[in-house]
Design an enzyme around this catalytic site. Sequence first.
Site, PDB file in Angstrom:
ATOM      1  N   SER A 188       0.840  -1.195   0.000  1.00  0.00           N
ATOM      2  CA  SER A 188       0.000   0.000   0.000  1.00  0.00           C
ATOM      3  C   SER A 188       0.875   1.244   0.000  1.00  0.00           C
ATOM      4  O   SER A 188       2.034   1.210   0.447  1.00  0.00           O
ATOM      5  CB  SER A 188      -0.894   0.017   1.253  1.00  0.00           C
ATOM      6  OG  SER A 188      -1.573   1.246   1.384  1.00  0.00           O
ATOM      7  N   TYR A 201      -2.412  -0.787  10.395  1.00  0.00           N
ATOM      8  CA  TYR A 201      -2.504  -1.229   8.999  1.00  0.00           C
ATOM      9  C   TYR A 201      -1.241  -0.831   8.242  1.00  0.00           C
ATOM     10  O   TYR A 201      -0.665  -1.648   7.500  1.00  0.00           O
ATOM     11  CB  TYR A 201      -3.742  -0.600   8.363  1.00  0.00           C
ATOM     12  CG  TYR A 201      -3.910  -0.864   6.880  1.00  0.00           C
ATOM     13  CD1 TYR A 201      -4.498  -2.031   6.425  1.00  0.00           C
ATOM     14  CD2 TYR A 201      -3.495   0.078   5.933  1.00  0.00           C
ATOM     15  CE1 TYR A 201      -4.675  -2.268   5.067  1.00  0.00           C
ATOM     16  CE2 TYR A 201      -3.661  -0.143   4.577  1.00  0.00           C
ATOM     17  CZ  TYR A 201      -4.250  -1.316   4.145  1.00  0.00           C
ATOM     18  OH  TYR A 201      -4.414  -1.536   2.796  1.00  0.00           O
TER      19      TYR A 201
END
Length: 294
Positions: A188, A201
Amino acid sequence: MLNHSLIDPTTKHTTDPFPKQEQQPPGLTERMAPLPDHGEQSYRGGGRLRGRRALITGGDSGIGRAVAIAFAREGAQVAISYLPSEQADADETAAWIADAGRDPLLLPGDLSSEAHCNDLVHDTEAAFGGLDLLVLNAAHQRDRGSIEQIPTDDFERVMRVNLFAPVFLARAAVPHMQAGSSIISTSSIQAFDPSSSLVDYAMTKAALVAFTKALAEELGPRGIRVNAVAPGPIWTPLIPATGWPDHVPEFGHDTPLGRAGQPAELAGAYVYLASDEASYVSGAVLPVTGGRGL
């Protein structure tokens, strides 16, 4: 003279603010407004993955669905893993895999379970006669107001789904993979430009970059390539299920292209990394971020 075959990436998909919305995790596609584009009507395959056997975690929706559709249209056999609560999304993905002329393999269960991860690899191999493509895509994220507000049980779930499961799956799959096989992780932009509200995350996505590079070094001599894709803000069920309804309307508008990406815009990156066209690409992190730098 204008070239009318060019498509402006700033307006290829909607630039309108998304309606304020929220779902409980993991989120379902049919409850999103607008619905994401997974390439159902646009992706055209060219046989680049003919004969390959793929397992895609989180393949029921979002990026995973787009990859499943693309892989099937490129000629691969496709298995998808997903939570039982996501069965409706999985059935929709399965219909598109079947539409591509492939027989979908649906494997519901919880990736936080080591035993289930082992079963996923075993069941895929048993059904397809082997495993050549492993896409480690599933993830869990929630908005964190501050470090003091992270609940231990949900923190543990983020770690088990986003980090433990990729290790469990790769550990089970690698002994059975041949030269020419490929492992692709979904990292990401958060790995490189983390948001404080997604601290746990972001931690896992940064760790997947290290995992990708280390595993690529280990498996390179065996002819197994390992890479990652780093998406930017992509419109998937994960977003309304993150717990930030007030943030949804401007989601993705801070990118240089001025909008959120659609899952369909990721599919080509995974197909490239899985294909022989990327035969000299390993240990790479391919950004698909709307212009945000890594």
